[in-house]
Design a protein around this motif. Structure first.
Motif, short mmCIF file in Angstrom:
data_model
loop_
_atom_site.label_atom_id
_atom_site.label_comp_id
_atom_site.label_asym_id
_atom_site.label_seq_id
_atom_site.Cartn_x
_atom_site.Cartn_y
_atom_site.Cartn_z
N ILE A 36 0.84 -1.19 0.00
CA ILE A 36 0.00 0.00 0.00
C ILE A 36 0.88 1.24 0.00
CG2 ILE A 36 -1.43 1.46 1.51
CD1 ILE A 36 -3.05 -0.88 2.26
N ALA A 37 0.56 2.20 -0.87
CA ALA A 37 1.09 3.56 -0.78
C ALA A 37 -0.08 4.43 -0.37
CB ALA A 37 1.67 4.02 -2.12
N GLY A 38 -0.07 4.92 0.87
CA GLY A 38 -1.25 5.59 1.38
C GLY A 38 -0.96 6.85 2.16
N PRO A 39 -2.02 7.56 2.57
CA PRO A 39 -1.86 8.85 3.26
C PRO A 39 -1.30 8.73 4.67
CG PRO A 39 -4.16 8.22 3.18
CD PRO A 39 -3.43 7.24 2.32
N PRO A 242 -19.05 1.16 -2.39
CA PRO A 242 -17.63 1.11 -2.04
C PRO A 242 -16.74 2.10 -2.78
CG PRO A 242 -18.15 -0.63 -3.59
CD PRO A 242 -19.46 0.05 -3.27
N LEU A 243 -17.25 2.70 -3.86
CA LEU A 243 -16.43 3.62 -4.64
C LEU A 243 -16.47 5.01 -4.03
CD1 LEU A 243 -17.55 2.31 -8.11
CD2 LEU A 243 -15.17 2.39 -7.37
N VAL A 244 -15.37 5.38 -3.38
CA VAL A 244 -15.25 6.70 -2.77
C VAL A 244 -13.90 7.29 -3.20
CG1 VAL A 244 -15.33 8.05 -0.63
CG2 VAL A 244 -16.52 5.84 -0.76
N ASP A 245 -13.94 8.11 -4.26
CA ASP A 245 -12.71 8.67 -4.83
C ASP A 245 -11.73 7.56 -5.21
OD1 ASP A 245 -10.78 10.39 -5.71
OD2 ASP A 245 -10.27 11.21 -3.75
N PRO A 246 -12.11 6.68 -6.14
CA PRO A 246 -11.21 5.59 -6.53
C PRO A 246 -9.95 6.13 -7.20
CG PRO A 246 -13.06 5.72 -8.04
CD PRO A 246 -13.36 6.66 -6.91
N LEU A 252 -6.20 -8.21 -12.19
CA LEU A 252 -5.50 -9.44 -11.84
C LEU A 252 -5.50 -10.43 -13.02
CD1 LEU A 252 -6.85 -9.99 -8.21
CD2 LEU A 252 -4.80 -8.74 -8.96
N PRO A 253 -4.59 -11.41 -13.00
CA PRO A 253 -4.54 -12.38 -14.09
C PRO A 253 -5.83 -13.16 -14.30
CG PRO A 253 -2.52 -12.46 -12.81
CD PRO A 253 -3.45 -11.55 -12.07
N ASN A 254 -6.65 -13.33 -13.24
CA ASN A 254 -7.90 -14.07 -13.38
C ASN A 254 -9.04 -13.22 -13.92
OD1 ASN A 254 -8.58 -12.44 -11.21
ND2 ASN A 254 -8.94 -14.11 -9.77
N GLY A 255 -8.75 -11.96 -14.26
CA GLY A 255 -9.75 -11.07 -14.82
C GLY A 255 -10.46 -10.20 -13.81
N ASN A 256 -10.24 -10.46 -12.52
CA ASN A 256 -10.83 -9.61 -11.49
C ASN A 256 -10.12 -8.27 -11.43
OD1 ASN A 256 -12.43 -11.79 -10.95
ND2 ASN A 256 -11.67 -12.16 -8.88
N THR A 257 -10.80 -7.27 -10.88
CA THR A 257 -10.25 -5.92 -10.77
C THR A 257 -10.27 -5.48 -9.32
OG1 THR A 257 -11.13 -5.39 -12.97
CG2 THR A 257 -10.44 -3.55 -11.59
N VAL A 258 -9.13 -5.03 -8.83
CA VAL A 258 -9.03 -4.51 -7.46
C VAL A 258 -8.93 -3.00 -7.53
CG1 VAL A 258 -7.79 -4.65 -5.26
CG2 VAL A 258 -7.82 -6.62 -6.80
N ILE A 259 -9.64 -2.31 -6.63
CA ILE A 259 -9.75 -0.85 -6.67
C ILE A 259 -9.52 -0.29 -5.28
CG2 ILE A 259 -11.32 1.08 -7.15
CD1 ILE A 259 -12.83 -1.18 -8.92
N ALA A 260 -8.81 0.82 -5.20
CA ALA A 260 -8.60 1.53 -3.94
C ALA A 260 -9.54 2.72 -3.86
CB ALA A 260 -7.15 2.01 -3.84
N SER A 261 -10.34 2.76 -2.79
CA SER A 261 -11.22 3.90 -2.54
C SER A 261 -10.50 4.86 -1.60
CB SER A 261 -12.55 3.44 -1.94
OG SER A 261 -13.38 2.90 -2.94
N TYR A 262 -9.71 5.72 -2.18
CA TYR A 262 -8.83 6.61 -1.42
C TYR A 262 -9.60 7.51 -0.46
CZ TYR A 262 -5.52 10.44 -0.61
OH TYR A 262 -4.72 11.40 -0.04
N GLU A 284 -10.56 -3.30 4.92
CA GLU A 284 -11.15 -2.18 5.64
C GLU A 284 -10.22 -1.48 6.63
OE1 GLU A 284 -14.85 -3.27 7.42
OE2 GLU A 284 -15.72 -4.05 5.56
N ALA A 285 -8.92 -1.65 6.48
CA ALA A 285 -8.01 -1.02 7.44
C ALA A 285 -7.39 0.25 6.89
CB ALA A 285 -6.95 -2.02 7.89
N HIS A 286 -6.22 0.17 6.28
CA HIS A 286 -5.50 1.36 5.83
C HIS A 286 -6.04 1.91 4.51
CE1 HIS A 286 -2.50 0.84 8.93
NE2 HIS A 286 -2.31 -0.41 8.55
N ARG A 287 -6.11 3.23 4.41
CA ARG A 287 -6.48 3.87 3.15
C ARG A 287 -5.34 3.71 2.14
NH1 ARG A 287 -7.32 9.81 4.40
NH2 ARG A 287 -7.79 9.93 2.17
N ALA A 288 -5.70 3.57 0.88
CA ALA A 288 -4.71 3.35 -0.17
C ALA A 288 -4.88 4.36 -1.29
CB ALA A 288 -4.82 1.94 -0.73
#
Length: 307
Positions: A36-39, A242-246, A252-262, A284-288
């Protein structure tokens, strides 16, 4: 000992249990380790939710765990590469106080790509000594340094894919700074520029499409070669919203998409959806601001996670 006293001790001990251990949730049995690169926190979380590496510096914007195990991190004022002993082996500082750095990516030739926002916004490539060996001028269409650009990526053809927030555009640049393609993100069907669908992360996928996060617009879209939307998600699809300022994203290789709600101050900070837009994992822990999925259920992610 009185019952009330015992109850207080039990409650106190329960409060000492690290929240990280329950921060990952999945009805599909998915568990990730990730950078994670976060605030507030920048480091590595393992699949049990525990911190295994901490940079001890807040406000990171971009970065990666490299193939050799080193960790590359970009803050607004500097880029650093740490080895496994946490020693700094590469450092690059912004040239002027008002400038902002926004990208740090290790290229296949060993150079490191960095974006510099300022009066003369540009991409630089630095060598292993931290010296600039290439400079590419950018056209963000604004003097607002903070809003000029974010995570840029180099394409296989040698060009650069760069999101420009206030220009509502993802631009592809040749090495001489010529713009050869532009994807506009001020989609009329979403309300145009008033919807603030600012592009933040743009990733060229293996199928030739481009995945783009749209920050204040709270959307993520996949665009074809002509800039048409071929896949998208927004909060209307989910009860959790869940989308809050993505900002950051990863396919991912399996076609799934991971998103950070900064922008999420509580609840879901990162989540994963399958191609059918079902949420299969949350964190649900650190912001990313940005992240990199490293392993899934004990197995390393195959191939380059971002390009």
């Amino acid at each position: 000992m009185k019952t009330n006293s015992i109850l207080k001790i039990v409650v106190a001990l329960f409060c000492l249990i690290p929240v990280m251990a329950i921060a990952q949730k999945s009805t599909s049995g998915i568990s990730h380790s990730f950078f994670i690169a976060g605030p507030q926190f920048t480091g590595i979380i393992d699949e049990a939710g525990e911190v295994v590496w901490d940079s001890q510096k807040a406000g990171a914007r971009d970065g990666y765990v490299l193939k050799n195990g080193n960790i590359l991190v970009c803050w607004a004022d500097e880029v650093k590469e740490f080895n496994k002993k946490k020693e700094v082996i590469l450092s690059y500082n912004r040239a002027e106080e008002h400038m902002e750095l926004g990208t740090a990516v290790r290229l296949s030739n060993g150079h490191t790509l960095i974006t510099e926002s300022g009066t003369q916004p540009r991409i630089v490539e630095i060598d292993k000594k931290g010296e600039v060996v290439k400079s590419v001028p950018l056209q963000p269409e604004t003097d607002n340094v903070h809003m000029q650009t974010r995570m840029a990526r180099k394409l296989k053809n040698g060009n650069y894919l760069v999101p420009h927030l206030l220009a509502f555009a993802v631009k592809e640049y040749q090495p001489d700074g010529t713009v050869v393609n532009t994807f506009s993100t001020d989609f009329k069907e979403y309300g145009g520029r008033t919807a603030e669908t600012w592009p933040f992360t743009a990733i060229r996928l293996k199928n030739g499409n481009t995945l783009v996060t749209l920050t204040h617009g709270n959307r993520v879209v996949e665009l074809d070669a002509e800039g048409n939307i071929v896949w998208e998600i927004d909060n209307s699809l989910f009860s959790e919203k869940p989308l809050v300022d993505p900002c950051g994203a990863q396919r991912l290789p399996n076609g799934n998409t991971v998103i950070a709600s900064y922008g999420a101050q509580k609840g879901i900070k990162m989540f994963e959806v399958d191609p059918d837009k079902n949420i299969v994992w949350t964190y649900e822990a650190h912001r990313a601001h940005h992240f990199q999925i490293l392993t899934t259920n004990g197995k390393p992610i195959k191939g380059a996670p971002l390009k």
